[in-house]
Design a protein around this motif. Structure first.
Motif: not given
Ligand SMILES: CC(C)(COP(=O)(O)OP(=O)(O)OC[C@H]1O[C@@H](n2cnc3c(N)ncnc32)[C@H](O)[C@@H]1OP(=O)(O)O)[C@@H](O)C(=O)NCCC(=O)NCCS
Length: 181
Positions: A93, A95, A101-103, A105-106, A132, A134, A138
């Motif tokens: 994934v 981004v 940090r705006r959702g 990747g999720r 990593n 982040a 996640m």
């Protein structure tokens, strides 16, 4: 696979998305240790990768922001080519930095998990640069478990890199199946 939500929209990637996918990939190559690659890809290399994934029946998904720009992408493919690994996939994934940090990747990871479950895969593997934070956070958020770290198997920008494997089991099949195939 079609759209799975409105903000961000997750949809199948098409050939017109390749310049944006190339830009996001090359930013990760040049500015992060997420990809252990030092030479940026060409558009032709990304096109070949995209066509190979589709020919093998694997998804390449993009997240599109409200203005219509590709904000990130996700994909999965074979973990290893031997037939014993046929029900395991490895995903990635990415981004773009200005959309993180705006959702997004999720949303991409959720769509990949849903796709892999529907397709009947058993395990998803993430191979993550161990520091990593982040990506590790996640994946933990979706229930991925740490399955081991290979110390110093990579090198980039003058330092050794550790590879953390995280896995998610996608179904509840028993360890021994009667009609196993
Ligand atoms: C890792 C990455 C895909 C996350 O995408 P994102 O859209 O920024 O993440 P999201 O906004 O969807 O956040 C999802 C979760 O990830 C974690 N996370 C994301 N960014 C984080 C950060 N900078 N620090 C710590 N945790 C972070 C959090 O757990 C977050 O959940 P929360 O918002 O409830 O705290 C993105 O940072 C990225 O593309 N990085 C560069 C490439 C990369 O590392 N890809 C993964 C390769 S394995």
């Amino acid at each position: 696979m079609g759209a799975t939500g409105s903000l961000p929209l997750i949809r199948d990637a098409g050939p017109d998305d390749l310049p944006a996918i190339l830009r996001i990939t090359n930013d990760a190559i040049e500015n992060t240790d997420a990809l252990w690659i030092t030479t940026p890809f060409t558009l032709e290399q990304r096109r070949q990768w995209f066509e190979d994934r589709l020919a093998q029946g694997y998804p390449v998904l993009v997240a599109v922001d409200p203005a219509g720009a590709v904000a990130g992408y996700g994909a999965y493919g074979a973990f290893r080519s031997f037939e014993g690994y046929a029900r395991t996939v490895e995903h990635s994934v990415y981004v773009s930095p200005d959309h993180q940090r705006r959702g997004i990747g999720r949303s991409l990871l959720r769509a990949l998990i849903d796709h892999a479950k529907s397709a009947g895969f058993h395990v998803m593997v993430a191979g993550i640069t161990a520091d990593n934070a982040a990506s590790v956070a996640m994946h933990h958020g979706f229930g991925f478990r740490n399955c081991g770290t290979l110390p110093q198997v990579g090198r980039k920008r003058g330092r050794w890199l550790d590879l953390l494997f995280m896995t998610l089991c996608l179904d509840d099949l028993p360890t021994v199946e009667k009609d196993f195939s």
